[in-house]
Structures are given as structure tokens and as C-alpha cells.
Design a protein around this motif. Structure first.
Motif, PDB file in Angstrom:
ATOM      1  N   SER A 399       0.966  -0.710  -0.105  1.00  0.00           N
ATOM      2  CA  SER A 399      -0.228  -0.190  -0.061  1.00  0.00           C
ATOM      3  C   SER A 399       1.580   1.434  -0.017  1.00  0.00           C
ATOM      4  O   SER A 399       1.681   1.327   0.785  1.00  0.00           O
ATOM      5  N   THR A 460      -4.133   6.473  -2.130  1.00  0.00           N
ATOM      6  CA  THR A 460      -3.320   4.906  -1.636  1.00  0.00           C
ATOM      7  C   THR A 460      -3.786   4.471  -2.960  1.00  0.00           C
ATOM      8  O   THR A 460      -5.161   4.473  -3.210  1.00  0.00           O
ATOM      9  N   SER A 462      -2.850  -0.043  -3.246  1.00  0.00           N
ATOM     10  CA  SER A 462      -3.208  -0.971  -2.791  1.00  0.00           C
ATOM     11  C   SER A 462      -2.689  -1.952  -4.831  1.00  0.00           C
ATOM     12  O   SER A 462      -3.411  -2.195  -5.092  1.00  0.00           O
TER      13      SER A 462
END
Ligand code: ADP
Length: 471
Positions: A399, A460, A462
Motif C-alpha cells: 500500500s 492510496t 494498493s
């Protein structure tokens, strides 16, 4: 022309289905007719046999009680009462010679069958046979039986009613069968046409599409049958093709646009060189700039090729056993100087050792593209946090969270497309290929990349990777 149409018709599925339908119908009706025919004739024959046996039993009793003369008289009376052309009888000695009979003028062609006498004498049980006299239509049932140890009775009955029935039955059967087969063929044709009409609609749509109208769709009825499923699948395939074509067109436009700028710059530099009157130092600077532009162009083309190869999945990449934790850690170290320069805090939290199988070089490229973006799109004072965790037994999630400019909801679905750059990041250097390549690498490893973002708060990314997958 007509025969041509017939030939064309013969090749159609509807025609073949109709033939099958009519053929199967004809075979089954034929079998049913045969069964019915056999049943009826055997019942009728059984009835005649019973009649003949009854007759013989009466004669036998009469012979025992009143003698041959009484039998003879009774038989003649019975034969006349039933009709001279209906029944006859003969009384025979054991050699098969007739010593008494009813009026045989109509039956003169019927001889005594020596084989039947032999069989009767051998088995002592009544012997029956059916014979046909040439030129007469009816069949005759004949019974040989012992009246006494020295007398044999030959009794015959014309099976006229049976012959009439069978003849009528045959006529009715053939007329109704022909009509029914015609009706069956008609119904078969109608049903087959209905069944294949959906396929024809798909064919028509395909033909129109190959003639250039990709907007065409096959009409789908709400029945949900196989033809509708075919039509739905066909329409879905067309939607997919249309989307792909639009994407290819957009990509071509983007490629043309993005390749044009460096080429135009290289051309500009070459033009300036040609005007002459520059110092050696100026020429050196221009040559260096040309090389730089060429490198950028080559890098762009190479990246495009790598993405294409990854997406096509045609090339086998090395299957190295990698400590992904160490790999991410190393990538963070590489980006630390860049983050320091921008005053962005780079935090890397890694577990001890996590192993997976993949292509080291490609995974490095994927990580550096995403880390590069995170640092690039995070202003000074921001933070970029990298962490790695295991999801279940099979997956690893890397992440990369930043507190940067973020991505708007309208841009978010497009950021993985080739050459897509959000408007607010155009001030930053970049090609718009980094995320496309990163996702192609993740997918080639059996994984994927997901993103969540809030404008002005951060994003973010991932990266999900399976631990063991053949690439
Ligand atoms: P680029 O070379 O422009 O960075 P990418 O394919 O790597 O191309 O990214 C596509 C676009 O996605 C970028 O132009 C940028 O607008 C947006 N983007 C990617 N990563 C981030 C991020 N971490 N924060 C904000 N925007 C991002």
C-alpha cells in the motif's frame, strides 16, 4: 432459377429439420401401424381358429354318438347355412383320402395337405394353416383335427371379413398417413423457421456489421431461450469490440499527440543547427538536447512495447523467488533523496521477509512508477507511507499512501489508461504511461492495482500480488 432456389433451400437448417421431423413422424406412425395391424389380424385369426375348433368338437361328439352319416349331414347343413363360399369340410381317412365332404365346387382348388396330415398324426393336436388361392383375394384358414382314431376332419373358413377389414384399414392408413406426413412437414417447417429466425437475425446483423455499421445490434426478445442467449452474447461481443475500437482510436490519437511533441522539438533543434553561425558550445548543447529528446522518445516507445507485451501475455518472464519486503524497502531507499529534496516524508514499514514468485525487474519498475507518482504529486510538507501486509495465505498487499493533490472522481476511472494525465498534473513531467505499465505488470503477475483518492487530501494505491503465480 427455380432449381437454384431449391438447391439453396436444401442446404438450409430449416429444410433439414423439416425432413427429420417428417421422417421421424413417418417411421413412428409406420411402426404404430404395423403393431396395430399385427394385433388386429392375430385377434381375428384367433377368432376364426376358435370357431373351427368348436365345429370340430361338435363333429367329434356327433361321430362318437351317431356315426359318420350324422356328421356328414350336420356338416352339409352347417356349410349351407353359413354359405357355400364361407365354409367347407372334408372327412378323411388316415391316408388323407376324402370319403365325405360338403359342396366343394367353390373350393375345388383346395387340396389335402399331406404334410399337415403327417404333422397331425405325429402330434395328435389340431393343425392350422392359412392359404391363398391364386386369383382370389381372400385368405382361407384351414384346420386339420382328429375326429376319431381313424377319421380326420379338414375344416376351412374364408377369412373374408378379415381381408375386407385389412384392406379398408390399409387404405385409410395410407391416405391419412400421407396427409399427416404433409401436415407434419408443414408444422416442422413452421417450427424450424421459427427456431432459426433468431439465428438469421444474428447473421443479418453480422452481415450489416461487416458492411460497416458497428452500431447494429440483434433484437433480443425476453424469452431467454438459447437464441436469445446467442443474441445477447453477440451484442455483448459487439459492445466490447466497439469499446476496444474507441480505445484504440483514442490511443492512436494520444500516441500521435505524444510522439509529435518530442519529434517537433528534435526537428526544431535540427533547424536551428542548420541556420549556422553558432559557437561550438551552442552546437554541443543542441546535440545533447537532441540526444535527450531521442532518449525520451525511445523510452516512450519501449514502455509502450512492454505494456503491449504484458497485456498480450505472449512473453514468458523469469520466475524468480523474490523477497518482496526487501524489494520494496530498496525502492524506498532509492526514492529517499528525491523525497528529501521535495521535503516530503517517506515512511516505509516492512515486515521481516515475504516471499513471492515473479519477475524482479518488472516488479521494480512497477514499484518505482507508483512511488515516483506519490512523491511527484505530493507537495512539500506532505507524507508518503509505504506498507506491506499479507492478505490471507495467498496474497500480498503493498500500500502506497500519500497526502498529495489527490485525484478527482472524474479522473479516477481513467488514470490507468495509456497517456491519460489529469489536468492539474500537466505542470509535472511525465508521459501518462507509468500507471498503465504498473497495472499491466501487476496483472501479468496475476494481481491488480486499486486506488482510492480524495482531491487535496491524498491517494492510496494498493498493489495486490499473489505469492506464487507463473508469469
Ligand atoms: P504520469 O507520467 O503523468 O505520472 P501516470 O500514468 O503515472 O502518468 O499517471 C497518470 C495520471 O494519474 C497522472 O498524470 C496524475 O494526474 C495521476 N496520478 C497518478 N498518481 C497520482 C498520485 N499519487 N496523486 C495524484 N495524482 C496521481
Amino acid at each position: 432459377m427455380f432449381s437454384g432456389k431449391i438447391l439453396k433451400l436444401r442446404g438450409t437448417l430449416a429444410f433439414r429439420l423439416t425432413l427429420w421431423y417428417a421422417g421421424i413422424f413417418a417411421v413412428f406412425s409406420g411402426v404404430a401401424f404395423l403393431l396395430f395391424y399385427t394385433l388386429i389380424t392375430s385377434v381375428l385369426q384367433e377368432r376364426v381358429d376358435q370357431e373351427l375348433l368348436g365345429q370340430v368338437q361338435r363333429f367329434s361328439v356327433l361321430l362318437a354318438t351317431e356315426g359318420v352319416e350324422a356328421v356328414n349331414n350336420s356338416a352339409v347343413i352347417e356349410a349351407q347355412a353359413a354359405g357355400v363360399k364361407k365354409v367347407f369340410f372334408r372327412l378323411l381317412n388316415l391316408n388323407g383320402e376324402a370319403f365325405s365332404s360338403s359342396n366343394m365346387s367353390y373350393w375345388k382348388d383346395i387340396a389335402v395337405d399331406g404334410r399337415a396330415i403327417e404333422e397331425l398324426l405325429r402330434s395328435q393336436t389340431p393343425f392350422t394353416q392359412t392359404i391363398v388361392i391364386p386369383n382370389r383375394r381372400e385368405r382361407i384358414r384351414i384346420l386339420y383335427a382328429m375326429l376319431s382314431p381313424t377319421t380326420i376332419a379338414q375344416v376351412g373358413e374364408a377369412m373374408e371379413s378379415q381381408s375386407v377389414f385389412v384392406e379398408a384399414f390399409r387404405k385409410i392408413f395410407f391416405t391419412t398417413m400421407s396427409l399427416l406426413i404433409l401436415v407434419a412437414a408443414g408444422i416442422g417447417w413452421f417450427m424450424a423457421r421459427r427456431a432459426v429466425s433468431g439465428v438469421e437475425a444474428v447473421t443479418r446483423a453480422a452481415r450489416n456489421i461487416s458492411a460497416g455499421s458497428l452500431q447494429e445490434r440483434v433484437p433480443v426478445k425476453p424469452t431467454g431461450d438459447e437464441i436469445d442467449q446467442l443474441a445477447t452474447t453477440f451484442n455483448q461481443m459487439l459492445d466490447r469490440i466497439q469499446t476496444l475500437l474507441t480505445e484504440i482510436k483514442e490511443m492512436n490519437d494520444n500516441i500521435a499527440h505524444d510522439l509529435r511533441s518530442p519529434v517537433a522539438r528534435i526537428r526544431g533543434l535540427a533547424e536551428v543547427t542548420l541556420t549556422g553561425g553558432k559557437s561550438l558550445g551552442d552546437y554541443e548543447i543542441m546535440a545533447a538536447s537532441t540526444i535527450e529528446e531521442c532518449d525520451r522518445l525511445l523510452d516512450l516507445i519501449n514502455t509502450m512495447l512492454v505494456i503491449a507485451k504484458m497485456e498480450a501475455g505472449v512473453e514468458k518472464f523469469p520466475n524468480d523467488e523474490i523477497d518482496i519486503s526487501a524489494l520494496v524497502h530498496k525502492a524506498c531507499e532509492l526514492f529517499e533523496p528525491m523525497a528529501d529534496d521535495k521535503k516530503v516524508a517517506l515512511k516505509c514499514r516492512m515486515p521481516e521477509k515475504v516471499l513471492l514468485v515473479g519477475d524482479v525487474r518488472m516488479l521494480q519498475r512497477m514499484l518505482s512508477n507508483i512511488l515516483d507518482n506519490a512523491v511527484k504529486y505530493t507537495p512539500s510538507g506532505g507524507t508518503v507511507e509505504i506498507s506491506l501486509s499479507e492478505s490471507g495465505q495467498h496474497d500480498v498487499i503493498i500500500s502506497i499512501r500519500d497526502t498529495g493533490v489527490g485525484i478527482s472522481a472524474t479522473d479516477l476511472p481513467h488514470i490507468f489508461e495509456r497517456f491519460y494525465r489529469c489536468d492539474r498534473s500537466r505542470s509535472q513531467p511525465g508521459t501518462g504511461l507509468g500507471l498503465s505499465l504498473a497495472r499491466a505488470i501487476a496483472r501479468a503477475h496475476g494481481g491488480d492495482i486499486r486506488v482510492t483518492s480524495t482531491p487535496d487530501q491524498g491517494s492510496t494505491f494498493s498493489i495486490i500480488l499473489p505469492k506464487r503465480v507463473e508469469v
